[in-house]
Design a protein around this motif. Structure first.
Motif, mmCIF file in Angstrom:
data_model
loop_
_atom_site.group_PDB
_atom_site.id
_atom_site.type_symbol
_atom_site.label_atom_id
_atom_site.label_comp_id
_atom_site.label_asym_id
_atom_site.label_seq_id
_atom_site.Cartn_x
_atom_site.Cartn_y
_atom_site.Cartn_z
ATOM 1 N N ASP A 75 0.848 -1.192 0.000
ATOM 2 C CA ASP A 75 0.000 0.000 0.000
ATOM 3 C C ASP A 75 0.883 1.241 0.000
ATOM 4 N N GLU A 77 0.061 4.297 -0.500
ATOM 5 C CA GLU A 77 -0.572 5.446 0.155
ATOM 6 C C GLU A 77 -0.101 5.572 1.597
ATOM 7 N N LYS A 78 -0.006 4.458 2.285
ATOM 8 C CA LYS A 78 0.409 4.478 3.690
ATOM 9 C C LYS A 78 1.901 4.802 3.814
ATOM 10 N N ALA A 81 2.153 8.456 3.394
ATOM 11 C CA ALA A 81 1.652 9.147 4.581
ATOM 12 C C ALA A 81 2.696 9.169 5.694
ATOM 13 N N SER A 110 -5.922 6.513 5.616
ATOM 14 C CA SER A 110 -5.367 6.454 4.267
ATOM 15 C C SER A 110 -6.445 6.020 3.283
ATOM 16 N N THR A 112 -8.480 4.231 0.446
ATOM 17 C CA THR A 112 -8.450 2.897 -0.161
ATOM 18 C C THR A 112 -9.409 2.887 -1.346
#
Length: 251
Positions: A75, A77-78, A81, A110, A112
């Motif tokens: 992932d 996105e995490k 972040a 985050s 999804t």
């Protein structure tokens, strides 16, 4: 500054990165940056695929956190972040309490993508790569590639999410592609090509990022984690290959 909260924050940041596909070098670098921003002297970090150890020798403080393989996924996105929050902390734009609290909500905050959007993405990837690799764009092959890739990716997501069995999910997903080709090969004629469709349909399942991370780990000198990631990627490839080969003898 609370040293225990700081070391917990370091471990939390490392855990999120490791559990979502980050390489060892990035994990250690982020934790070291957090420690330097907090003015920790002689900080030590040791990270493996399934655990992270952080030590503050001057404070006589050492902690380890295990990362079970079942929670590891991919992932970006995490990862982004955590990187953004680390930059804010090292620039002293947020304090330790805010940093820890925001890290604690990364998993829930985050963004999804819904399953239907992931399936659509898999379909577009498979169709595009089919045309790119095979240099053919017969409508029947495009339709079958879209159908089989969407079906296989849905099966993979269901097995991985519900049972946490990634390799078995890849096997069943590729087996479904082979089953569609078995039926199509007895019902369709040229310009239908089973090989062409299979090449496109399996692309969303291929562990490209895992292979890339494995090579990066080895080149960075992290041979233990690099070999572990390489074995993981090879097991994924074998699972896909077995699923395709299981029925390929009949068409």
């Amino acid at each position: 500054m609370d040293d225990k909260k700081l070391i917990n924050t370091c471990l939390l940041a490392g855990e999120i990165l490791m559990a979502n596909g980050s390489e060892i070098t990035r994990v250690e670098d982020v934790i070291m940056r957090i420690g330097r921003a907090a003015e920790i002297d002689n900080m030590q970090v040791y990270a493996l695929l399934n655990g992270i150890t952080v030590s503050f020798p001057s404070q006589s403080l050492t902690q380890m956190r295990a990362i079970p393989p079942r929670i590891q996924t991919m992932d970006m996105e995490k990862i982004v972040a955590v990187n953004d929050l680390t930059r804010q902390f090292t620039a002293h734009k947020i304090d330790l309490d805010s940093f820890h609290d925001k890290l604690s909500t990364v998993d829930t905050n985050s963004p999804t993508f819904p399953v239907w959007l992931q399936i659509i993405g898999a379909i577009f990837v498979s169709m595009t790569l089919m045309v790119t690799i095979t240099k053919t764009a017969a409508p029947i092959n495009l339709v079958l590639t879209a159908f089989s890739s969407g079906l296989s990716y849905r099966i993979y997501l269901s097995i991985r999410t519900r049972f946490g069995m990634r390799f078995f999910g890849l096997f069943l997903a590729s087996l479904s592609i082979s089953l569609v080709m078995l039926v199509a090969s007895h019902a369709l004629r040229s310009p239908f090509s089973a090989d062409t469709v299979i090449i496109g349909a399996v692309m969303p399942l291929v562990p490209g990022v895992a292979l890339t991370n494995a090579v990066r780990e080895i080149m960075a000198g992290n041979f233990i984690s690099g070999q572990g990631r390489m074995v993981e990627a090879l097991l994924s490839v074998i699972s896909i290959g077995l699923g395709i080969a299981m029925l390929s003898f009949f068409y």
